[in-house]
Scaffold this motif. Structure first.
Motif, mmCIF file in Angstrom:
data_model
loop_
_atom_site.group_PDB
_atom_site.id
_atom_site.type_symbol
_atom_site.label_atom_id
_atom_site.label_comp_id
_atom_site.label_asym_id
_atom_site.label_seq_id
_atom_site.Cartn_x
_atom_site.Cartn_y
_atom_site.Cartn_z
ATOM 1 N N VAL A 82 16.151 18.669 -15.764
ATOM 2 C CA VAL A 82 16.772 19.555 -14.772
ATOM 3 C C VAL A 82 17.043 20.928 -15.388
ATOM 4 O O VAL A 82 16.791 21.978 -14.762
ATOM 5 N N LEU A 83 17.552 20.929 -16.619
ATOM 6 C CA LEU A 83 17.866 22.187 -17.298
ATOM 7 C C LEU A 83 16.627 23.073 -17.426
ATOM 8 O O LEU A 83 16.659 24.262 -17.107
ATOM 9 N N LEU A 84 15.530 22.495 -17.905
ATOM 10 C CA LEU A 84 14.316 23.277 -18.124
ATOM 11 C C LEU A 84 13.678 23.740 -16.823
ATOM 12 O O LEU A 84 13.087 24.821 -16.758
ATOM 13 N N GLU A 85 13.808 22.933 -15.776
ATOM 14 C CA GLU A 85 13.189 23.277 -14.494
ATOM 15 C C GLU A 85 13.994 24.307 -13.705
ATOM 16 O O GLU A 85 13.418 25.144 -13.015
ATOM 17 N N GLN A 86 15.329 24.260 -13.828
ATOM 18 C CA GLN A 86 16.157 25.048 -12.923
ATOM 19 C C GLN A 86 16.931 26.186 -13.582
ATOM 20 O O GLN A 86 17.425 27.073 -12.882
ATOM 21 N N TYR A 87 17.050 26.186 -14.896
ATOM 22 C CA TYR A 87 17.921 27.150 -15.546
ATOM 23 C C TYR A 87 17.206 27.967 -16.624
ATOM 24 O O TYR A 87 16.247 27.508 -17.242
ATOM 25 N N GLN A 88 17.729 29.152 -16.827
ATOM 26 C CA GLN A 88 17.405 29.969 -17.982
ATOM 27 C C GLN A 88 18.655 30.050 -18.853
ATOM 28 O O GLN A 88 19.776 29.937 -18.350
ATOM 29 N N PHE A 89 18.464 30.268 -20.140
ATOM 30 C CA PHE A 89 19.615 30.382 -21.034
ATOM 31 C C PHE A 89 19.185 31.126 -22.291
ATOM 32 O O PHE A 89 17.993 31.265 -22.584
ATOM 33 N N ASP A 90 20.162 31.602 -23.033
ATOM 34 C CA ASP A 90 19.910 32.330 -24.270
ATOM 35 C C ASP A 90 20.153 31.415 -25.464
ATOM 36 O O ASP A 90 21.058 30.566 -25.436
ATOM 37 N N VAL A 91 19.359 31.601 -26.499
ATOM 38 C CA VAL A 91 19.502 30.841 -27.739
ATOM 39 C C VAL A 91 19.775 31.823 -28.873
ATOM 40 O O VAL A 91 18.991 32.748 -29.107
#
Length: 215
Positions: free
Chosen positions: A45-54
């Motif tokens: 779900v995270l990879l399909e629906q969200y963007q995030f910073d690392v």
């Protein structure tokens, strides 16, 4: 008087747990199977629906990084460990009750799959020598925290390399109904070429600014 208050607080926590969870009906293996299934689903779900910073803050004296080899799926997905759980212990993290599960290397750990490259074989050897503790949410089986270190350093992590020390912590937090990574920290000391090339790593990886992808 303080002892009575403490006992009442523990009882209150037990009563507030969802039905069927305060009595320790789940075995450690069952809890970990559900936790792994939850983690795989949440990651998708995270990879399909969200963007995030690392954000990486790392001190490493070699291009080889132990932190690149750590993931929850690989840690617990291949029957590497045996599990123990104190089902009477009530631990609260961020206002949520968790299972506290200790894991230890299995007597017959899995080998690397056929065709695995050198880095994959090194990763498999390291994971087979870890022990630690997993904090699993009692309500939805999300993995809240993993704390691990080397149970007994392997004699080698490659044909000419050795691992001496490793401590790692993985922290997760809730984002809506899913659990997402917050921070990974790794401290390790290892060598290559029969000890002639000594390396150290002190890495912290932060995951921030989660946001829905544009439609």
């Amino acid at each position: 008087m303080s002892i009575m208050i403490a006992l009442m607080a523990i009882l209150a926590v037990e009563v507030s747990l969802p039905a069927g969870q305060a009595g320790g009906q789940e075995s450690p293996k069952e809890v970990m199977e559900k936790a792994l299934t939850k983690n795989i689903s949440d990651s998708q779900v995270l990879l399909e629906q969200y963007q995030f910073d690392v954000i990486k803050n790392q001190e490493v004296s070699d291009e080889e990084r132990i932190s690149d080899r750590l993931s929850i799926d690989e840690l617990f997905g291949r029957g590497r460990y045996r599990y123990e759980m104190d089902d009477k212990a009530i631990i609260i993290l961020d206002g949520r009750a968790v299972y506290l599960i200790d894991f230890y290397p299995d007597k017959d750990p899995p080998g690397a799959p056929e065709g695995t490259n050198r880095r994959g074989k090194v990763k498999n050897e390291i994971l087979n020598h870890l022990r630690g503790t997993v904090y699993v949410d009692r309500e939805d089986f999300g993995i809240v925290r993993v704390v691990t270190h080397v149970n007994s350093p392997p004699e080698k992590i490659s044909i000419v390399g050795r691992l001496y020390v490793m401590d790692a912590t993985l922290e997760q937090g809730r984002l809506g109904k899913i659990w997402v990574p917050k921070e990974i920290s790794v401290k390790a000391e290892f060598s290559y070429f029969f000890g002639w090339r000594h390396s150290r790593e002190n890495t912290t990886i932060e995951f921030t600014n989660f946001r829905l992808k544009a439609p």
